[in-house]
Write a protein that holds these residues in place. Sequence first.
Motif, PDB file in Angstrom:
ATOM      1  N   VAL A  57       0.862  -1.180   0.000  1.00 14.64           N
ATOM      2  CA  VAL A  57       0.000   0.000   0.000  1.00 14.64           C
ATOM      3  C   VAL A  57       0.901   1.232   0.000  1.00 14.64           C
ATOM      4  CG1 VAL A  57      -0.216   0.102   2.523  1.00 14.64           C
ATOM      5  CG2 VAL A  57      -2.022   1.043   1.088  1.00 14.64           C
ATOM      6  N   ASP A  58       0.504   2.260  -0.771  1.00 21.06           N
ATOM      7  CA  ASP A  58       1.339   3.455  -0.871  1.00 21.06           C
ATOM      8  C   ASP A  58       0.463   4.675  -1.122  1.00 21.06           C
ATOM      9  OD1 ASP A  58       3.904   4.676  -0.825  1.00 21.06           O
ATOM     10  OD2 ASP A  58       3.936   4.791  -3.015  1.00 21.06           O
ATOM     11  N   TRP A  59       0.779   5.779  -0.424  1.00 18.60           N
ATOM     12  CA  TRP A  59       0.047   7.042  -0.559  1.00 18.60           C
ATOM     13  C   TRP A  59       0.771   7.909  -1.583  1.00 18.60           C
ATOM     14  CZ3 TRP A  59      -3.824   8.224   3.439  1.00 18.60           C
ATOM     15  CH2 TRP A  59      -4.494   9.430   3.227  1.00 18.60           C
ATOM     16  N   SER A  60       0.017   8.544  -2.477  1.00 19.81           N
ATOM     17  CA  SER A  60       0.619   9.301  -3.585  1.00 19.81           C
ATOM     18  C   SER A  60       1.545  10.399  -3.072  1.00 19.81           C
ATOM     19  CB  SER A  60      -0.465   9.897  -4.477  1.00 19.81           C
ATOM     20  OG  SER A  60      -1.364  10.683  -3.720  1.00 19.81           O
ATOM     21  N   GLN A  61       2.619  10.640  -3.848  1.00 22.20           N
ATOM     22  CA  GLN A  61       3.702  11.518  -3.421  1.00 22.20           C
ATOM     23  C   GLN A  61       3.618  12.921  -4.011  1.00 22.20           C
ATOM     24  OE1 GLN A  61       6.504  10.377  -1.296  1.00 22.20           O
ATOM     25  NE2 GLN A  61       4.782   9.020  -0.915  1.00 22.20           N
ATOM     26  N   THR A  62       2.844  13.097  -5.073  1.00 17.89           N
ATOM     27  CA  THR A  62       2.823  14.400  -5.737  1.00 17.89           C
ATOM     28  C   THR A  62       1.670  15.242  -5.215  1.00 17.89           C
ATOM     29  OG1 THR A  62       1.546  13.405  -7.539  1.00 17.89           O
ATOM     30  CG2 THR A  62       3.938  13.569  -7.836  1.00 17.89           C
ATOM     31  N   ARG A  63       1.881  16.546  -5.183  1.00 22.03           N
ATOM     32  CA  ARG A  63       0.851  17.457  -4.681  1.00 22.03           C
ATOM     33  C   ARG A  63      -0.323  17.500  -5.656  1.00 22.03           C
ATOM     34  NH1 ARG A  63       4.656  22.530  -2.678  1.00 22.03           N
ATOM     35  NH2 ARG A  63       5.747  21.391  -1.038  1.00 22.03           N
ATOM     36  N   GLY A  64      -1.487  17.768  -5.093  1.00 31.86           N
ATOM     37  CA  GLY A  64      -2.656  17.913  -5.946  1.00 31.86           C
ATOM     38  C   GLY A  64      -3.503  16.668  -6.045  1.00 31.86           C
ATOM     39  N   GLU A  65      -3.001  15.546  -5.528  1.00 32.30           N
ATOM     40  CA  GLU A  65      -3.804  14.329  -5.500  1.00 32.30           C
ATOM     41  C   GLU A  65      -3.515  13.592  -4.191  1.00 32.30           C
ATOM     42  OE1 GLU A  65      -2.542  12.165  -8.981  1.00 32.30           O
ATOM     43  OE2 GLU A  65      -0.629  11.620  -8.109  1.00 32.30           O
ATOM     44  N   GLN A  66      -4.547  13.058  -3.585  1.00 24.59           N
ATOM     45  CA  GLN A  66      -4.409  12.277  -2.357  1.00 24.59           C
ATOM     46  C   GLN A  66      -5.023  10.909  -2.641  1.00 24.59           C
ATOM     47  OE1 GLN A  66      -2.620  13.236   0.252  1.00 24.59           O
ATOM     48  NE2 GLN A  66      -2.227  15.224  -0.672  1.00 24.59           N
ATOM     49  N   LEU A  67      -4.211  10.033  -3.188  1.00 23.62           N
ATOM     50  CA  LEU A  67      -4.682   8.721  -3.612  1.00 23.62           C
ATOM     51  C   LEU A  67      -3.803   7.635  -3.004  1.00 23.62           C
ATOM     52  CD1 LEU A  67      -5.234   9.490  -7.404  1.00 23.62           C
ATOM     53  CD2 LEU A  67      -6.990   9.369  -5.627  1.00 23.62           C
ATOM     54  N   VAL A  68      -4.404   6.481  -2.796  1.00 22.81           N
ATOM     55  CA  VAL A  68      -3.697   5.316  -2.276  1.00 22.81           C
ATOM     56  C   VAL A  68      -3.779   4.206  -3.311  1.00 22.81           C
ATOM     57  CG1 VAL A  68      -3.732   3.520  -0.492  1.00 22.81           C
ATOM     58  CG2 VAL A  68      -4.100   5.923   0.136  1.00 22.81           C
ATOM     59  N   VAL A  69      -2.669   3.502  -3.503  1.00 23.82           N
ATOM     60  CA  VAL A  69      -2.644   2.357  -4.408  1.00 23.82           C
ATOM     61  C   VAL A  69      -2.323   1.104  -3.598  1.00 23.82           C
ATOM     62  CG1 VAL A  69      -0.200   2.624  -5.067  1.00 23.82           C
ATOM     63  CG2 VAL A  69      -1.804   1.533  -6.642  1.00 23.82           C
ATOM     64  N   SER A  70      -3.000   0.005  -3.910  1.00 24.63           N
ATOM     65  CA  SER A  70      -2.777  -1.251  -3.196  1.00 24.63           C
ATOM     66  C   SER A  70      -2.542  -2.384  -4.189  1.00 24.63           C
ATOM     67  CB  SER A  70      -3.973  -1.600  -2.302  1.00 24.63           C
ATOM     68  OG  SER A  70      -5.162  -1.742  -3.075  1.00 24.63           O
ATOM     69  N   GLY A  71      -1.669  -3.310  -3.818  1.00 29.86           N
ATOM     70  CA  GLY A  71      -1.371  -4.471  -4.651  1.00 29.86           C
ATOM     71  C   GLY A  71      -1.632  -5.748  -3.880  1.00 29.86           C
ATOM     72  N   SER A  72      -2.237  -6.722  -4.556  1.00 27.31           N
ATOM     73  CA  SER A  72      -2.723  -7.920  -3.866  1.00 27.31           C
ATOM     74  C   SER A  72      -2.268  -9.203  -4.542  1.00 27.31           C
ATOM     75  CB  SER A  72      -4.261  -7.884  -3.819  1.00 27.31           C
ATOM     76  OG  SER A  72      -4.803  -9.103  -3.373  1.00 27.31           O
ATOM     77  N   TRP A  73      -2.354 -10.263  -3.759  1.00 26.16           N
ATOM     78  CA  TRP A  73      -2.104 -11.604  -4.301  1.00 26.16           C
ATOM     79  C   TRP A  73      -3.240 -12.057  -5.227  1.00 26.16           C
ATOM     80  CZ3 TRP A  73       0.566 -15.357  -0.325  1.00 26.16           C
ATOM     81  CH2 TRP A  73       1.763 -14.774   0.107  1.00 26.16           C
ATOM     82  N   ASP A 100      -9.389   6.652  -3.185  1.00 26.23           N
ATOM     83  CA  ASP A 100      -9.435   7.949  -2.543  1.00 26.23           C
ATOM     84  C   ASP A 100      -9.861   7.681  -1.102  1.00 26.23           C
ATOM     85  OD1 ASP A 100     -10.248  10.353  -1.390  1.00 26.23           O
ATOM     86  OD2 ASP A 100     -11.081  11.148  -3.241  1.00 26.23           O
ATOM     87  N   PRO A 101      -9.003   7.974  -0.112  1.00 25.91           N
ATOM     88  CA  PRO A 101      -9.339   7.601   1.274  1.00 25.91           C
ATOM     89  C   PRO A 101     -10.643   8.199   1.782  1.00 25.91           C
ATOM     90  CG  PRO A 101      -7.015   8.182   1.079  1.00 25.91           C
ATOM     91  CD  PRO A 101      -7.649   8.549  -0.226  1.00 25.91           C
ATOM     92  N   THR A 102     -11.124   9.248   1.148  1.00 29.64           N
ATOM     93  CA  THR A 102     -12.391   9.844   1.584  1.00 29.64           C
ATOM     94  C   THR A 102     -13.602   9.142   0.976  1.00 29.64           C
ATOM     95  OG1 THR A 102     -12.433  11.458  -0.231  1.00 29.64           O
ATOM     96  CG2 THR A 102     -11.273  12.093   1.779  1.00 29.64           C
ATOM     97  N   VAL A 103     -13.347   8.182   0.088  1.00 31.86           N
ATOM     98  CA  VAL A 103     -14.420   7.435  -0.571  1.00 31.86           C
ATOM     99  C   VAL A 103     -14.352   5.983  -0.112  1.00 31.86           C
ATOM    100  CG1 VAL A 103     -15.370   6.702  -2.800  1.00 31.86           C
ATOM    101  CG2 VAL A 103     -14.340   8.970  -2.562  1.00 31.86           C
ATOM    102  N   GLY A 104     -15.467   5.383   0.151  1.00 27.64           N
ATOM    103  CA  GLY A 104     -15.502   4.047   0.744  1.00 27.64           C
ATOM    104  C   GLY A 104     -15.213   2.904  -0.202  1.00 27.64           C
TER     105      GLY A 104
END
Length: 334
Positions: free
Chosen positions: A117-133, A141-145
């Motif tokens: 899991v990783d939180w985006s590094q660039t300004r202007g976007e607050q997004l998380v990416v996840s990788g799975s088996w 978007d952490p504010t969206v369920g």
Amino acid sequence: MNGAHGGSVRSLRVPGRHGYAAEFSPYLPGRLACAAAQHYGIAGCGTLLILDQNESGLNIFRSFDWSDGLFDVTWSENNEHVLVTCSGDGSLQLWDTAKATGPLQVYKEHTQEVYSVDWSQTRGEQLVVSGSWDQTIKLWDPTVGKSLCTFRGHESVIYSTIWSPHIPGCFASTSGDHTLRIWDAKTAGVRIVVPAHQAEILTCDWCKYNENLLVTGAVDCSLRGWDLRNIRQPVFELLGHTYAIRRVKFSPFHASVLASCSYDFTVRFWNFSKPDPLLETVDHHTEFTCGLDLSLQSPTQVADCAWDETIKIYDPVCLTVPAQDTLLWSDTKS
């Protein structure tokens, strides 16, 4: 140079918890998050540890338990109290260190273990990416369920998903299918596929000084550097680990310095611009070393964690000596 430190080692043992990931806070100097699991992550629960360091060592500021092993953790880039973890039950968890209990939110869509899991590094976007088996990558978007989109293409388990620190909406992933892939969140598609090793690739990271340079670490014990403008062959290969490389991190302070940790119990520091690139080997763990991070606040400070139930913060000698190479990548090629 083996196992030496430029200063004291701060160490904490957490009985019954095997460390998977360690990440320094981007906001608070000395604060560290560690994702851990019972029973080596095979069974049992997980724990998110928030640690602070002082002269006496490492102290637990907060400890949060989850019903399954926690495999990775990432700090929010817009709130110093917020983190996201991922676990063996296919879920992501959002935590707030200002609160004693949690999580605030759980995102459950993956159908198998979430390993990255990783939180985006660039300004202007607050997004998380996840990788799975389950062979998928999800964007959140952490504010969206629920997830914003799902990326498919890897043909085996996904071990690593890392945002570019330079290019908005761009992230890299590595997999058991032997490839490094570069994705575009805006088009929900793959940009580049690199057959980077002839083995499972457990980790990757982006250079902080060159938007085209990444490093991969694999079960074949090698680290390879990739220039995305020409992926026919690696621009460097670093050999020395004797078992699978579990995590690799580029230095935030030195353009050509990176660190790697391995199932050979060691952490190794490298400068890929030097003829003899291995700078130092630190062998202070007695089990698989899985978590590794380099401080954004201190040019010399490193944190790691391992399956020996210990978390350590230290200053390797190679980062404390002056005149480490700080040339930009374009200069090292001339």
